[in-house]
Design a protein around this motif. Structure first.
Motif, PDB file in Angstrom:
ATOM      1  N   TYR A 464      -0.182  25.237 -36.901  1.00  0.00           N
ATOM      2  CA  TYR A 464      -1.244  25.662 -36.036  1.00  0.00           C
ATOM      3  C   TYR A 464      -2.131  24.481 -35.571  1.00  0.00           C
ATOM      4  CZ  TYR A 464      -5.279  28.367 -34.857  1.00  0.00           C
ATOM      5  OH  TYR A 464      -6.613  28.860 -34.106  1.00  0.00           O
ATOM      6  N   LEU A 465      -2.494  23.631 -36.508  1.00  0.00           N
ATOM      7  CA  LEU A 465      -3.361  22.359 -36.446  1.00  0.00           C
ATOM      8  C   LEU A 465      -2.826  21.547 -35.202  1.00  0.00           C
ATOM      9  CD1 LEU A 465      -5.604  20.559 -36.853  1.00  0.00           C
ATOM     10  CD2 LEU A 465      -4.338  19.697 -38.789  1.00  0.00           C
ATOM     11  N   ILE A 466      -1.527  21.202 -35.388  1.00  0.00           N
ATOM     12  CA  ILE A 466      -0.671  20.530 -34.412  1.00  0.00           C
ATOM     13  C   ILE A 466      -0.887  21.183 -33.019  1.00  0.00           C
ATOM     14  CG2 ILE A 466       1.599  19.402 -33.779  1.00  0.00           C
ATOM     15  CD1 ILE A 466       2.118  19.393 -36.620  1.00  0.00           C
ATOM     16  N   SER A 467      -0.709  22.315 -33.071  1.00  0.00           N
ATOM     17  CA  SER A 467      -0.569  23.288 -31.750  1.00  0.00           C
ATOM     18  C   SER A 467      -1.935  23.474 -30.953  1.00  0.00           C
ATOM     19  CB  SER A 467      -0.343  24.564 -31.716  1.00  0.00           C
ATOM     20  OG  SER A 467      -0.076  25.630 -30.609  1.00  0.00           O
ATOM     21  N   ILE A 468      -3.047  23.301 -31.535  1.00  0.00           N
ATOM     22  CA  ILE A 468      -4.253  23.394 -31.205  1.00  0.00           C
ATOM     23  C   ILE A 468      -4.815  22.051 -30.639  1.00  0.00           C
ATOM     24  CG2 ILE A 468      -5.019  25.553 -31.952  1.00  0.00           C
ATOM     25  CD1 ILE A 468      -6.818  24.072 -34.094  1.00  0.00           C
ATOM     26  N   HIS A 469      -4.262  20.925 -31.364  1.00  0.00           N
ATOM     27  CA  HIS A 469      -4.549  19.447 -31.248  1.00  0.00           C
ATOM     28  C   HIS A 469      -3.915  19.290 -29.896  1.00  0.00           C
ATOM     29  CE1 HIS A 469      -5.526  15.398 -31.674  1.00  0.00           C
ATOM     30  NE2 HIS A 469      -4.243  15.022 -31.671  1.00  0.00           N
ATOM     31  N   ILE A 470      -2.721  19.678 -29.737  1.00  0.00           N
ATOM     32  CA  ILE A 470      -2.031  19.194 -28.420  1.00  0.00           C
ATOM     33  C   ILE A 470      -2.599  20.096 -27.215  1.00  0.00           C
ATOM     34  CG2 ILE A 470       0.211  19.667 -27.363  1.00  0.00           C
ATOM     35  CD1 ILE A 470       1.550  19.281 -29.978  1.00  0.00           C
ATOM     36  N   GLU A 471      -2.909  21.308 -27.464  1.00  0.00           N
ATOM     37  CA  GLU A 471      -3.753  21.932 -26.299  1.00  0.00           C
ATOM     38  C   GLU A 471      -4.871  21.265 -25.904  1.00  0.00           C
ATOM     39  OE1 GLU A 471      -3.717  24.649 -23.394  1.00  0.00           O
ATOM     40  OE2 GLU A 471      -1.994  24.176 -24.789  1.00  0.00           O
ATOM     41  N   ASN A 472      -5.761  20.969 -27.075  1.00  0.00           N
ATOM     42  CA  ASN A 472      -7.014  20.318 -26.633  1.00  0.00           C
ATOM     43  C   ASN A 472      -6.967  19.126 -25.855  1.00  0.00           C
ATOM     44  OD1 ASN A 472      -8.599  22.269 -27.806  1.00  0.00           O
ATOM     45  ND2 ASN A 472      -9.106  21.428 -29.463  1.00  0.00           N
ATOM     46  N   ARG A 473      -5.941  18.309 -26.165  1.00  0.00           N
ATOM     47  CA  ARG A 473      -5.548  17.112 -25.591  1.00  0.00           C
ATOM     48  C   ARG A 473      -5.371  17.308 -24.284  1.00  0.00           C
ATOM     49  NH1 ARG A 473      -2.316  12.481 -28.774  1.00  0.00           N
ATOM     50  NH2 ARG A 473      -3.168  11.389 -27.053  1.00  0.00           N
ATOM     51  N   LYS A 474      -4.266  18.182 -23.866  1.00  0.00           N
ATOM     52  CA  LYS A 474      -3.909  18.353 -22.714  1.00  0.00           C
ATOM     53  C   LYS A 474      -4.948  19.142 -21.811  1.00  0.00           C
ATOM     54  CE  LYS A 474      -1.281  22.156 -22.171  1.00  0.00           C
ATOM     55  NZ  LYS A 474       0.068  23.146 -22.322  1.00  0.00           N
ATOM     56  N   ARG A 475      -5.997  19.782 -22.529  1.00  0.00           N
ATOM     57  CA  ARG A 475      -7.021  20.451 -21.502  1.00  0.00           C
ATOM     58  C   ARG A 475      -7.845  19.229 -21.263  1.00  0.00           C
ATOM     59  NH1 ARG A 475      -8.266  26.336 -24.367  1.00  0.00           N
ATOM     60  NH2 ARG A 475      -6.051  27.276 -23.803  1.00  0.00           N
ATOM     61  N   ALA A 476      -8.207  18.420 -21.970  1.00  0.00           N
ATOM     62  CA  ALA A 476      -8.985  17.286 -21.818  1.00  0.00           C
ATOM     63  C   ALA A 476      -8.527  16.220 -20.873  1.00  0.00           C
ATOM     64  CB  ALA A 476      -9.333  16.447 -23.147  1.00  0.00           C
ATOM     65  N   LYS A 477      -7.365  16.316 -20.521  1.00  0.00           N
ATOM     66  CA  LYS A 477      -6.540  15.179 -19.849  1.00  0.00           C
ATOM     67  C   LYS A 477      -6.547  15.850 -18.171  1.00  0.00           C
ATOM     68  CE  LYS A 477      -3.827  12.561 -22.841  1.00  0.00           C
ATOM     69  NZ  LYS A 477      -2.691  12.407 -23.433  1.00  0.00           N
ATOM     70  N   THR A 478      -6.580  17.437 -18.248  1.00  0.00           N
ATOM     71  CA  THR A 478      -6.606  18.074 -16.901  1.00  0.00           C
ATOM     72  C   THR A 478      -7.887  18.397 -16.379  1.00  0.00           C
ATOM     73  OG1 THR A 478      -5.982  20.208 -18.115  1.00  0.00           O
ATOM     74  CG2 THR A 478      -4.101  18.749 -17.416  1.00  0.00           C
ATOM     75  N   VAL A 479      -8.001  18.680 -15.104  1.00  0.00           N
ATOM     76  CA  VAL A 479      -9.181  19.309 -14.601  1.00  0.00           C
ATOM     77  C   VAL A 479      -9.409  20.780 -15.016  1.00  0.00           C
ATOM     78  CG1 VAL A 479     -10.298  19.658 -12.340  1.00  0.00           C
ATOM     79  CG2 VAL A 479      -8.754  17.489 -12.499  1.00  0.00           C
ATOM     80  N   THR A 480     -10.457  20.991 -15.717  1.00  0.00           N
ATOM     81  CA  THR A 480     -10.701  22.149 -15.994  1.00  0.00           C
ATOM     82  C   THR A 480     -11.310  23.070 -15.038  1.00  0.00           C
ATOM     83  OG1 THR A 480     -12.979  21.460 -17.016  1.00  0.00           O
ATOM     84  CG2 THR A 480     -11.016  21.404 -18.335  1.00  0.00           C
ATOM     85  N   ASN A 481     -12.061  22.520 -13.957  1.00  0.00           N
ATOM     86  CA  ASN A 481     -12.801  23.325 -12.975  1.00  0.00           C
ATOM     87  C   ASN A 481     -11.549  23.370 -11.785  1.00  0.00           C
ATOM     88  OD1 ASN A 481     -14.293  24.635 -11.258  1.00  0.00           O
ATOM     89  ND2 ASN A 481     -15.544  22.970 -10.918  1.00  0.00           N
ATOM     90  N   ILE A 482     -10.858  24.508 -12.171  1.00  0.00           N
ATOM     91  CA  ILE A 482      -9.825  24.820 -11.009  1.00  0.00           C
ATOM     92  C   ILE A 482      -9.921  26.099 -10.120  1.00  0.00           C
ATOM     93  CG2 ILE A 482      -7.962  23.662 -12.401  1.00  0.00           C
ATOM     94  CD1 ILE A 482      -7.285  26.684 -13.586  1.00  0.00           C
ATOM     95  N   GLY A 483     -11.233  26.315 -10.060  1.00  0.00           N
ATOM     96  CA  GLY A 483     -11.766  27.346  -9.175  1.00  0.00           C
ATOM     97  C   GLY A 483     -11.524  28.876  -9.756  1.00  0.00           C
TER      98      GLY A 483
END
Length: 503
Positions: A464-483
């Motif tokens: 679970y820790l690995i999963s949310i860490h990967i997801e947080n890193r992915k979200r940090a690298k992508t544009v969150t404001n997608i309309g």
């Protein structure tokens, strides 16, 4: 989070951010504490955040703690009753006692999710207080049963009416507090199980002395008196039990808006007005992290219920009398209560969950390892029971808080929390058959299976820790404001790309 001082007043607008003033007009739900400087949430002018949270604590925590203490007491007091000739009086044979423990979990598991959905529709006050009254009544009937069939029936209905207590109270708490401040509250609430275990042992040792009064055995009085206590308090709770923030009449309009605003800054819009549907259940169950949350909890429920149901059975093998067995069951529960609060305080202070959800389990593993290898020194064996309880019961509320507070929105949290508790309580069924009389006095099978399930919890928590860490890193690298519209963000909950999972 930055909070303006209490001399600052503002008009909080529920439709426009509920008091949250975004930095650079950018709104980021689900932030961690390190991101709180992006927001300014203004506290009502007549109070401070600390004073308001203290009021909330006193309106929430005593009620949920007392409710679950009594629920857990009525659930596990059968272990105390067993020490006072329950099996002989009801002519139980072979594994019938274990089956009576198992039947409790059948409705308890099946109706977790429906119960949380009904909780939201009827309000915590009506639903939880009503269920509490009914399981108190069933506990009384359990003390009046005359045979094995009657015991099975009462245990089944006890499970049915208790099904909403644990996930319902956790769900209610989660809708009042930010993620960074929730752990102390979760652990204080959950530690009521430890108090119930300790209190149950003391109470049983006292009530057991009523053996023969009105021709009732001591074990019958344990069920009857504790059931009367539960039902009586349930009637009182029907009038005073807390509600969700949106329904709380003891808060002013300004205070309600502030509470909602600070939670929205932390977790996003909770969609309290939104009805939860079966389609939501299907959507939530497609998330692999929800399944991991279930296994995290399942792995600890096996040793937790093993001790709760069989502590007197295990301790009795150390050659104590019935009364001394009850009294010796108290200290391990007291130790787990203290340890749980210490771990919770450290977890909130560091604003971190993962380490405290995994590291203390080394204590549990060490305890079971000793119980599997040492069989000739009862002093050491009894002392090690303390390690088992503090490791297990100290980590359980951390795991529940970590998982549930990472679920965004009323609908995802109500379903996810119920799923975690419901699926995890399959471990209760497993636990009921681990400590058979035929395995006494060493109970090698029981201790070995408990140890294996602790490892399952560690593995699931790590994944679970690995999963949310990967997801947080992915979200940090992508544009969150997608309309996305606010409605779409609300529907997505923690799946919203702007949401950040807490470690």
């Amino acid at each position: 989070m930055t909070v303006l001082n209490d001399t600052t007043s503002t008009s909080l607008d529920n439709e426009k951010g509920e008091g949250v003033v975004p930095k650079n007009n950018t709104y980021h739900p689900g932030t961690t504490d390190s991101d709180y400087d992006e927001f300014t949430v203004q506290c009502p002018s007549h109070t401070t955040e600390r004073k308001l949270m203290t009021r909330i604590d006193w309106h929430i925590l005593p009620f949920v703690s007392i409710m679950y203490l009594l629920a857990f007491l009525d659930r596990v007091n059968i272990a105390n009753a067993r020490s006072f000739n329950l099996e002989a009086d009801l002519h139980l044979e072979k594994n019938q006692y274990n089956t009576s423990l198992t039947i409790f979990f059948v409705p308890y598991i099946i109706f977790e999710i429906p119960s949380n959905i009904l909780l939201k529709r009827f309000s915590p006050r009506v639903w939880l207080s009503g269920c509490m009254f009914l399981f108190g009544l069933v506990s009384i009937f359990q003390g009046l049963t005359q045979n094995y069939g009657g015991l099975l029936a009462t245990r089944f209905f006890l499970g049915l009416f208790e099904t909403g207590m644990f996930p319902g109270c956790f769900y209610l708490i989660s809708m009042w507090y930010k993620r960074s401040e929730a752990q102390k509250r979760y652990s204080l609430f959950f530690s009521s199980t430890s108090l119930a275990g300790a209190f149950g042992g003391l109470l049983a040792s006292a009530i057991g002395k009523l053996d023969g009064v009105r021709n009732y055995s001591g074990w019958r009085w344990i069920f009857i008196l504790e059931g009367v206590l539960t039902a009586t308090i349930a009637i009182l709770f029907f009038f005073i039990f807390p509600l969700f923030p949106e329904q709380a009449k003891w808060l002013t309009e300004e205070e309600r808006a502030y509470v909602k605003a600070r939670l929205r800054a932390d977790q996003g819009n909770n969609a309290a007005e939104r009805k939860t549907t079966f389609r939501d259940v299907i959507a939530v169950m497609k998330d692999h992290r929800v399944w991991l949350g279930g296994f995290m909890y399942l792995g600890l429920i096996v040793p937790a219920y093993s001790y709760a149901f069989f502590a007197p059975t295990i301790i009795k093998t150390y050659n104590y009398s019935a009364i001394q067995t009850q009294l010796h069951s108290v200290p391990p529960w007291a130790a787990s209560f203290a340890f749980s609060l210490i771990v919770a305080a450290l977890s909130d202070w560091t604003r971190h969950r993962a380490f405290f959800a995994i590291a203390p389990l080394a204590i549990t593993i060490a305890g079971f390892a000793v119980l599997l290898t040492i069989h000739t020194n009862t002093t050491v064996e009894y002392a090690v029971l303390h390690l088992v309880t503090i490791g297990t019961y100290g980590v359980l509320p951390i795991i529940v808080c970590w998982f549930q507070m990472n679920l965004g929105g009323h609908h995802r949290r109500s379903i996810g929390s119920a799923w975690q508790i419901g699926f995890g309580n399959l471990g209760g069924i497993i636990a009921t058959y681990l400590f058979l009389d035929s395995d006494a006095p060493y109970f090698t099978k029981g201790f070995a299976v408990c140890l294996a399930f602790v490892v399952v919890s560690i593995a699931a928590s790590t994944l679970y820790l690995i999963s949310i860490h990967i997801e947080n890193r992915k979200r940090a690298k992508t544009v969150t404001n997608i309309g996305l519209t606010e409605h779409e963000k609300t529907e997505m909950g923690d799946l919203n790309p702007e949401f950040k999972y807490m470690y």
